[in-house]
Write an enzyme that holds these catalytic residues in place. Structure first.
Site, short mmCIF file in Angstrom:
data_model
loop_
_atom_site.label_atom_id
_atom_site.label_comp_id
_atom_site.label_asym_id
_atom_site.label_seq_id
_atom_site.Cartn_x
_atom_site.Cartn_y
_atom_site.Cartn_z
N ARG A 158 0.81 -1.24 0.00
CA ARG A 158 0.00 0.00 0.00
C ARG A 158 0.84 1.27 0.00
NH1 ARG A 158 -2.61 -3.20 3.61
NH2 ARG A 158 -4.46 -4.21 2.77
N LYS A 201 2.17 11.70 -10.13
CA LYS A 201 1.34 10.80 -10.93
C LYS A 201 2.16 9.57 -11.30
CE LYS A 201 -1.93 13.94 -13.16
NZ LYS A 201 -2.46 14.38 -14.48
N GLU A 236 7.90 20.55 -23.34
CA GLU A 236 7.20 20.66 -22.05
C GLU A 236 7.71 21.88 -21.27
OE1 GLU A 236 4.66 18.73 -21.08
OE2 GLU A 236 4.86 16.82 -22.15
N LYS A 288 5.67 23.73 -11.99
CA LYS A 288 4.85 22.54 -11.82
C LYS A 288 4.54 22.31 -10.34
CE LYS A 288 3.83 17.88 -12.85
NZ LYS A 288 3.94 16.73 -13.74
N GLU A 295 -5.70 17.24 -9.20
CA GLU A 295 -6.23 17.71 -10.49
C GLU A 295 -7.74 17.89 -10.49
OE1 GLU A 295 -4.11 16.29 -13.91
OE2 GLU A 295 -5.84 16.65 -15.23
N ARG A 335 -4.58 22.35 -11.86
CA ARG A 335 -3.53 21.45 -12.33
C ARG A 335 -3.78 21.04 -13.77
NH1 ARG A 335 -0.63 16.26 -9.33
NH2 ARG A 335 0.61 15.67 -11.13
N ASN A 361 -2.22 20.43 -18.98
CA ASN A 361 -2.59 19.68 -20.19
C ASN A 361 -2.63 20.57 -21.44
OD1 ASN A 361 -2.87 17.12 -18.97
ND2 ASN A 361 -4.79 17.81 -18.07
N HIS A 367 -2.12 19.12 -24.79
CA HIS A 367 -2.16 17.67 -24.61
C HIS A 367 -3.42 17.01 -25.16
CE1 HIS A 367 1.43 18.23 -22.31
NE2 HIS A 367 1.51 16.95 -22.00
N HIS A 400 -2.46 14.17 -27.42
CA HIS A 400 -2.85 12.77 -27.18
C HIS A 400 -3.61 12.19 -28.35
CE1 HIS A 400 -2.49 13.25 -22.53
NE2 HIS A 400 -1.36 12.83 -23.06
N HIS A 445 6.05 11.86 -27.58
CA HIS A 445 5.09 12.65 -26.79
C HIS A 445 5.35 14.17 -26.84
CE1 HIS A 445 2.35 13.78 -23.60
NE2 HIS A 445 3.36 14.39 -22.99
ZN ZN Z 1 3.28 15.87 -21.47
#
Ligand code: ZN
Ligand code: ADP
Length: 408
Positions: free
Chosen positions: A166, A188, A230, A272, A282, A286, A290, A293, A297, A314
């Site tokens: 955990r 994340k 980024e 960040k 988020e 936050r 994106n 993105h 994506h 990416h």
């Molecule tokens: Zn990214």
């Protein structure tokens, strides 16, 4: 030397070098290293402290931190360490890290878990192998996972740490620019499923982040540029003056100048960390991260995930996505055309792509965006900007406007 001259020199000198008993070559060396102040500054590790729901942690940035090893050794609480890495990084960076750790912490029981490189390996199967390695090590609750590599290793090893008993400590040791400025900070972690990227995961902030900028010297130029996309993102959404700074330092950053690189990494981490501290899970702000993105994506998914198929990696897809987001902002009357032009020019300076790759169908991309996690019941949601440095989350963006930008 006369007393008068000595006194005058003492007053005006910035640097003093004792030449007594030294030959010319040795004096030359001393002068050079004294003048190389910039280099010395770059070698001095810098530290940023970050708040997180699991407690505060430090981000260390500097050249040579792996060879030094002190920050890493201090971040490890217990006796068991699993170093998770990929085959490329294992060859290049692992020997240095392992040697430092064994030298400074002879008390540790260390195992290495190595996976093949690439986003395609960020799977539940590889996660299972990582936790099996923890089991084999006899890892207890105070064990530490050291994630040595790019974003793929960081996400997967972080998720293994998040789930083992955990949750045990993970120390992120990013070796790509992208991982240094983005994925290693903020907690994340996760893996991909055939149905999509990052669908299984957990918020699990690191115990420390150690960004050795010297590791970037072996990174392929294409990966360095992708990371710079980024970095540009932070300027785009938070701070127009950072875009100016990047424009000034573009050559230095592309050449891997240590001072400029350390500064860019540290400033990116600060942007960040600030937004993540305000909104760790988020629920609001936050999501600004994106920017670029949703489009990015869609491009990544539509072309098939890896750059290996000739598609964009990416950061490159994000570069194209940011250009589209800026255009969409202009089309919706939120920002001036000049802002979009400026972003485009900066990304081009960094050698990044700025157009949707030929052969990708705009309506297929739009369909992908409808499925994106960022689309909610009301309609398409985008991160746009109200001009450079002012990112904004916009709901109910008309599909016709999105189509126009994709087709344009
Ligand atoms: Zn990214
Ligand atoms: P990202 O950090 O961009 O998400 P990955 O984790 O997939 O990406 O890493 C990109 C590629 O670069 C991988 O093939 C990885 O093995 C390799 N790599 C990572 N760090 C280094 C480095 N410092 N030098 C050389 N190659 C590296």
């Amino acid at each position: 030397m006369s007393a008068v001259r000595t006194a005058l020199y003492a007053q005006v000198a910035d640097i003093r070098i004792d030449t007594n008993g030294r030959d010319a070559a040795s004096v030359h060396g001393a002068v050079e290293s004294a003048l190389g102040l910039v280099d010395i500054v770059a070698r001095e590790p810098r530290r940023l402290d970050v708040e997180s729901p699991r407690g505060a942690y430090a981000i260390h940035v500097g050249a040579g931190l792996l060879a030094d090893g002190r920050q890493l050794a201090e971040a490890i609480r217990g006796r068991h360490v699993l170093i998770a890495t990929d085959a490329n990084v294992a060859r290049i960076q692992l020997p240095v890290l392992e040697a430092s750790l064994r030298r400074l912490r002879p008390d540790l029981v260390i195992a290495v878990h190595c996976m093949p490189p690439g986003e395609a390996e960020k799977t539940l199967g590889r996660w299972q192998e990582a936790v099996a390695a923890l089991a084999k090590l006899g890892a207890t609750r105070d064990a530490t996972v050291v994630a040595l590599g790019g974003g793929v290793v960081g996400d997967l090893a972080g998720f293994a740490a998040a789930t083992w008993m955990r949750g045990i400590d993970v120390v992120q040791v990013p070796t790509t620019l992208l991982a240094m400025v983005d994925s290693s900070v903020g907690g994340k972690t996760g893996v991909d499923l055939p149905a999509g990227k990052n669908l299984v995961g957990a918020f699990h902030p690191p115990a420390a982040v150690i960004a050795d900028t010297a590791a970037l010297s072996t990174l392929p130029a294409r990966e360095l540029r992708a990371g710079l996309a980024e970095v540009v993102k932070y300027g785009a959404i938070f701070d127009a003056t950072f875009l100016d700074w990047l424009d000034d330092r573009a050559e230095a950053l592309l050449a891997g100048d240590p001072e400029a690189t350390a500064e860019a990494v540290l400033r990116s981490c600060r942007y960040k960390a600030d937004v993540v501290a305000r909104d760790p899970f988020e629920r609001g702000d936050r999501a600004l991260l994106n920017f670029g993105h949703t489009f990015g994506h869609a491009i990544e998914t539509e072309q098939g995930y890896t750059g290996a198929t000739g598609g964009l990696v990416h950061g490159e897809a994000v570069a194209v996505g940011m250009v589209l987001a800026a255009r969409l902002s202009t089309a919706l009357g939120r920002a001036a055309q000049a802002d979009a032009d400026r972003l485009l020019a900066l990304l081009q300076r960094f050698g990044l792509p700025t157009r949707v790759p030929a052969g990708l169908d705009p309506s297929a991309l739009l369909a992908r965006m409808r499925l994106d996690k960022k689309a909610d019941a009301a309609g398409l949601r985008f991160v746009l900007w109200d001009g450079a440095g002012r990112g904004v989350i916009v709901r109910d963006v008309p599909e016709s406007a999105v189509m126009a930008v994709l087709a344009g």
